[in-house]
Design an enzyme around this catalytic site. Structure first.
Site, PDB file in Angstrom:
ATOM      1  N   ASN A 422       0.832  -1.193   0.000  1.00 36.34           N
ATOM      2  CA  ASN A 422       0.000   0.000   0.000  1.00 36.34           C
ATOM      3  C   ASN A 422       0.872   1.250   0.000  1.00 36.34           C
ATOM      4  O   ASN A 422       1.559   1.541   0.992  1.00 36.34           O
ATOM      5  CB  ASN A 422      -0.906   0.033   1.231  1.00 36.34           C
ATOM      6  N   GLU A 423       0.897   1.969  -1.127  1.00 31.81           N
ATOM      7  CA  GLU A 423       1.454   3.316  -1.289  1.00 31.81           C
ATOM      8  C   GLU A 423       2.976   3.416  -1.163  1.00 31.81           C
ATOM      9  O   GLU A 423       3.512   4.529  -1.185  1.00 31.81           O
ATOM     10  CB  GLU A 423       0.787   4.309  -0.318  1.00 31.81           C
ATOM     11  N   ASN A 424       3.689   2.297  -1.065  1.00 32.90           N
ATOM     12  CA  ASN A 424       5.136   2.402  -0.876  1.00 32.90           C
ATOM     13  C   ASN A 424       5.867   2.812  -2.155  1.00 32.90           C
ATOM     14  O   ASN A 424       6.838   3.576  -2.101  1.00 32.90           O
ATOM     15  CB  ASN A 424       5.691   1.085  -0.333  1.00 32.90           C
ATOM     16  N   SER A 468      -0.506  -0.633  -4.708  1.00 30.02           N
ATOM     17  CA  SER A 468      -1.679   0.223  -4.829  1.00 30.02           C
ATOM     18  C   SER A 468      -1.293   1.576  -4.233  1.00 30.02           C
ATOM     19  O   SER A 468      -1.059   1.680  -3.024  1.00 30.02           O
ATOM     20  CB  SER A 468      -2.866  -0.386  -4.070  1.00 30.02           C
TER      21      SER A 468
END
Length: 822
Positions: A422-424, A468
């Site tokens: 997530n968002e990394n 994502s």
């Protein structure tokens, strides 16, 4: 002898050690397993409820101590092998039996199996599990690696512990420890099934189940056979004694297909695998599987590249919601609570839940509920909003964790896609990570190498996506709306929600708008004054400048509130409107856009957040908005070119063909212009646009007119200005109350336009709920709201603020409401 499971006592005792234990804390505290330390302290009356007021701060000491669980069990067996099996330990633990160390654990997301045969005694056995503080362990780990960027304080990116334990912008900092999943003893001989991996596929109407089995052997000279059966079909294979492996293939002719709800049924077939020796059963594994195909379409097109889930060769418009842990104390989430929450998602026409990477791999009960309900699952691997080292002990832990959970979850028909993080990747591109990282690793090797390799090896029939958001290539910005999946957070953080209409992403996997929880939940968690800026209310708002953004988001749309009642209503109303605008826009652009996954479905404690369902399971107005905008049939009015169009979206498996009625009305109900389209035919899984004639699309008085479009059971409205520029009339309506055994029916007849009528039953009974919300009534129209409650309500209280609200009364207009009871 067959493998036999033995339950351990659920009653343990707990003891804390550390420099900041409160004086007078008992040396022996009753403990329940499964559980966590906080739950035991709460049960013993030794800890104030962290959900109440600012008690979150008062419990911080708990996570900074070491804690030891202890129990005694009797044993009378003489089995060749006995294993102690922990399904989940949170997180850094040393396990000892009768004074002998069995091993250490460093990952709350793994199953641990420990051979205790040499250390078992006849009679009483003393078992201890000693947990070290995750804060202390994180401090030691931080000394071993160079610092890495992280969006939140704490060592989440150095440990394999639920990241949101250390706080998030919707969650408290409550650092838990404990035996959070069941623990048992297993006795066995000869061999046992250590891994069963069924790959379910479809081709030419035939279902195929390919089963890979790994067997743990005590005696490799004993011949072993694996037998499997599903849907009346059986197969048998001999275990290779050199590798302990076997492979079976079952072919099922014309199986009933598993579908997401709304597209078909969800038949589940019992799959059993038996391990035998000389026809004697040694072990058995059973699960339910569904026959379906799922793939991710990322093919290039004129807009960029697609991002669409295709189930049984049908492109599915993802009507989704993000899922976070449903309680900060994980063992409190029972199978019944999972089923309730999944049922609420299904009732809101949600067809996919994304299990977010800062939480956990959920327990089997969650995925079972999704299998049964026809809810697809997008499963993140557990990486969120931070850079993760790729050296030291972490890679081995991550690989073991991923293997455990891929194998555990792959039988579920609902599982649709694995997501790397997530968002990394977005963080590396845009959040200023590159300079402090330099040449340091930050997790990319996990997302682009390790995890896709493991999915390809263990679960080859499912799609994997690296992140994502992610565009599919490190050469394209990860949040490029023309490729892959996108997060849209600039709107909430920086702009008005009208800017959701600025782009057409391929699939939006995060976007959202905040609102407080229901009044009953908020008032139960804050004992002091209730005002937007009171200390208690602000403590239950974790987003940076969250309340300021709530007010800023009203500007240009709705008036700023002058009372707590109005603040609560107007912010909840604005949340519902913001999300509705976004989803209707994106759905109207099918197939370029193929999904929206709203942040978020649920909450883990009472908080102002982006959720549709609060921590008590109560539905906010957003839930009712989702039910409408995620319905298989949706009619919406959208700007197209210099004009307007009625857009009909059909996500159902049958064509939709009904007349369309378009009207421009004054607020008093007068028809100013009218057009009837004899029939609009919308094929299944498509969207069709009907241009609105200029005489309807062009207002005479933009402050006093609206467009109403109807198509079958669907209605769409369009106002020519925002509420702050409308001449909304004083709300005038009559109310008739009809009592029934389970509550009452509230019948409302409008005498003026009533915009976004809401009935807040929880203001009268914390457990009450209304079946409708956000209703717009034209003069002369009536609607009946079913209110479920065990209480008898006063008629006067039912029929005005703060219970009965509409947008009209936010402007200080006098309400007229004749009432009667029948």
């Amino acid at each position: 002898m067959p493998l036999t499971s033995h339950a351990l006592p659920t009653e343990w005792v707990l003891r804390g050690t550390g420099p900041s234990l409160p004086p007078g804390l008992p040396d022996s505290i009753p403990a329940e397993v499964p559980g966590v330390v906080h739950m035991d302290l709460l049960a013993a009356g030794l800890l104030p409820d962290p959900f109440l007021d600012s008690n979150e701060i008062a419990q911080d000491w708990v996570g900074r101590q070491d804690w030891t669980y202890r129990t005694t069990f009797d044993w009378a067996g003489h089995d060749p092998r006995v294993d102690l099996v922990f399904e989940g330990l949170d997180t850094f633990a040393t396990v000892t039996l009768n004074g002998h160390s069995l091993g250490e654990t460093r990952n709350m997301n793994r199953i641990y199996r420990l051979d205790i045969t040499p250390h078992l005694r006849e009679g009483a056995n003393r078992l201890e599990v000693a947990f070290r503080s995750a804060w202390a362990e994180g401090k030691d780990l931080a000394k071993q690696v160079a610092p890495r960027p992280a969006n939140y304080p704490g060592p989440a990116n150095l440990t394999r512990k639920m990241a949101c334990n250390f706080g998030w912008d919707w969650g408290p900092t409550v650092v838990t420890a404990g035996i959070w999943k069941p623990v048992r003893l297993e006795s066995w001989s000869v061999a046992r099934l250590s891994e069963v991996r069924p790959t379910v596929s479809l081709a030419g109407g035939q279902g195929t189940v390919e089963i890979d089995v790994v067997v743990e052997l005590l005696d490799p000279d004993v011949p072993l056979t694996v037998e499997a059966g599903v849907a009346g079909v059986t197969a048998r294979a001999v275990v290779d004694p050199a590798t302990g492996r076997a492979r079976l293939v079952l072919l099922v002719a014309d199986p009933q297909l598993w579908w997401p709800h709304g597209l078909g049924d969800q038949p589940l077939y019992g799959l059993s695998v038996r391990l035998t020796s000389s026809q004697v059963q040694l072990d058995q594994w059973t699960r339910r599987v569904g026959f379906r195909s799922i793939r991710l379409d990322t093919s290039p097109d004129v807009h960029g590249s697609a991002f669409a889930l295709v189930v049984n060769e049908v492109p599915v418009w993802v009507r989704g919601a993000n899922w976070i842990p449903d309680d900060i104390f994980l063992p409190r989430v029972s199978p019944e609570r999972y089923r309730t929450r999944v049922a609420q998602a299904k009732a809101a026409n949600i067809n996919l839940l994304r299990v977010w990477g800062g939480g956990i791999y959920e327990t089997d009960a969650f995925y079972d509920a999704c299998d049964e309900a026809g809810i697809l699952v997008w499963q993140d691997f557990l990486f969120a909003c931070a850079a993760y080292p790729e050296e030291g002990e972490l890679p081995a832990e991550i690989e073991a964790e991923a293997r455990d959970n891929i194998v555990r979850l792959m039988p579920h028909a609902s599982l649709a896609i694995w997501n790397g993080n997530n968002e990394n990747i977005w963080g590396w591109f845009d959040w200023g990570w590159r300079e402090p990282l330099g040449d340091l690793s930050w997790g990319l090797g996990y997302y682009l190498d390790l995890l896709p390799r493991l999915v390809a090896e263990l679960d080859p029939a499912r799609a994997y996506w690296a992140g994502s958001p992610y565009s599919g290539s490190m050469d394209i910005h990860p949040n490029d709306p023309d490729h892959g999946c996108t997060h849209v957070w600039d709107v909430w953080n920086e702009k008005g929600y009208e800017h959701y209409g600025d782009s057409v992403p391929r699939l939006v996997s995060e976007f959202g708008w905040q609102a407080p929880p229901t009044w009953a939940t908020l008032s139960a968690s804050v004992r002091g004054p209730l005002s937007p800026d009171s200390s208690g209310v602000l403590h239950h708002q974790k987003a940076t400048n969250g309340n300021d953004k709530l007010l800023r988001g009203l500007d240009g749309h709705l008036p700023r509130p002058s009372s707590m009642d109005d603040w609560h209503f107007v912010t909840q109303l604005n949340q519902a409107r913001a999300i509705a605008l976004a989803v209707e826009h994106w759905r109207s652009h099918r197939p370029r856009c193929m999904g929206a996954i709203v942040w978020q479905l649920n909450d883990c404690w009472p908080v102002t957040s982006w959720s549709a369902i609060d921590s008590r399971g109560q539905r906010k107005p957003l839930w009712y908005a989702l039910r409408r905008i995620f319905a298989p049939h949706l009619l919406t009015i959208q700007p197209r070119g210099d004009g307007l169009a009625a857009v009909a979206i059909n996500d159902a498996p049958m064509f939709w063909r009904v007349p369309v009625h378009l009207r421009r009305l004054s607020f008093d109900g007068t028809v100013l212009a009218e057009h009837r389209h004899w029939r609009l035919c919308v094929d299944r899984f498509t969207a069709e646009e009907l241009p609105i004639p200029p005489e309807i699309a062009t207002p005479g008085d933009s402050a006093r007119e609206l467009i109403v479009a109807t198509m079958g059971d669907c209605t769409a409205t369009h106002y020519f200005a925002e509420d702050v520029h409308l001449a909304l009339p004083p709300p005038d309506f009559s109310v008739t109350l009809h009592r029934h055994q389970a509550g009452c029916l509230v019948e409302i007849e409008a005498r003026t336009l009533l915009k976004d009528l809401c009935f807040f039953a929880d203001r009268l009974d914390p457990e009450a709920e209304a079946d409708e919300m956000l209703i717009t009534l034209l003069p002369g129209e009536r609607r009946t709201i079913d209110v479920r409650s065990d209480r008898q309500f006063d008629l006067i209280a039912l029929t005005g603020p703060p219970v009965l609200r509409c947008a009209n009364d936010l402007f200080g207009l006098e309400t007229r409401r004749p009432i009667s009871e029948s």
